[in-house]
Design a protein around this motif. Structure first.
Motif, mmCIF file in Angstrom:
data_model
loop_
_atom_site.group_PDB
_atom_site.id
_atom_site.type_symbol
_atom_site.label_atom_id
_atom_site.label_comp_id
_atom_site.label_asym_id
_atom_site.label_seq_id
_atom_site.Cartn_x
_atom_site.Cartn_y
_atom_site.Cartn_z
ATOM 1 N N ARG A 126 19.638 -46.126 63.817
ATOM 2 C CA ARG A 126 20.214 -47.396 63.365
ATOM 3 C C ARG A 126 20.006 -47.590 61.864
ATOM 4 O O ARG A 126 20.903 -48.010 61.145
ATOM 5 N N SER A 127 18.826 -47.257 61.387
ATOM 6 C CA SER A 127 18.522 -47.380 59.962
ATOM 7 C C SER A 127 19.380 -46.421 59.140
ATOM 8 O O SER A 127 19.886 -46.776 58.081
ATOM 9 N N ALA B 153 22.935 -47.729 59.049
ATOM 10 C CA ALA B 153 23.032 -48.896 58.160
ATOM 11 C C ALA B 153 23.051 -48.438 56.706
ATOM 12 O O ALA B 153 23.834 -48.941 55.895
ATOM 13 N N HIS B 154 22.214 -47.485 56.369
ATOM 14 C CA HIS B 154 22.176 -46.969 55.001
ATOM 15 C C HIS B 154 23.479 -46.242 54.656
ATOM 16 O O HIS B 154 24.044 -46.451 53.578
ATOM 17 N N THR C 76 26.346 -48.805 54.312
ATOM 18 C CA THR C 76 26.228 -49.539 53.053
ATOM 19 C C THR C 76 26.675 -48.671 51.891
ATOM 20 O O THR C 76 27.416 -49.113 51.017
ATOM 21 N N PHE D 211 23.235 -60.403 54.055
ATOM 22 C CA PHE D 211 22.314 -59.766 54.990
ATOM 23 C C PHE D 211 20.858 -59.780 54.532
ATOM 24 O O PHE D 211 19.969 -59.423 55.303
ATOM 25 N N ARG E 26 17.646 -57.181 55.335
ATOM 26 C CA ARG E 26 18.090 -56.218 56.358
ATOM 27 C C ARG E 26 19.019 -55.159 55.781
ATOM 28 O O ARG E 26 19.230 -54.121 56.385
ATOM 29 N N LEU E 27 19.568 -55.417 54.586
ATOM 30 C CA LEU E 27 20.464 -54.470 53.940
ATOM 31 C C LEU E 27 19.647 -53.407 53.213
ATOM 32 O O LEU E 27 18.759 -53.741 52.434
#
Length: 69
Positions: free
Chosen positions: A7-8, A11-12, A15, A62, A65-66
């Motif tokens: 998940r991390s 997300a990275h 982004t 965000f 969390r971003l």
């Protein structure tokens, strides 16, 4: 040693793609659609400032969390 979660990582990656690829490409496309003389002169500046603006907007939305890119 802790590994990076899926998940991390996603997300990275999301982004990074949104800030550095998608948003500048759309802004440059919009620049070329405008009646600007020699839009290629402004391409880098528009892409750079768009990346900053999009990251700022995402950061405001965000918060912590971003991931930082």
């Amino acid at each position: 040693m802790e590994g990076i979660s899926t998940r991390s990582f996603l997300a990275h990656l999301g982004t990074f793609i949104a800030v550095f690829i998608v948003a500048p490409a759309l802004a440059v496309a919009a620049l070329h659609a405008l009646p600007v003389e020699h839009p290629e002169r402004y391409r880098s500046a528009v892409a750079f400032f768009t990346a900053i603006a999009v990251y700022s907007i995402l950061r405001r939305r965000f918060g912590d969390r971003l991931p930082q890119v």
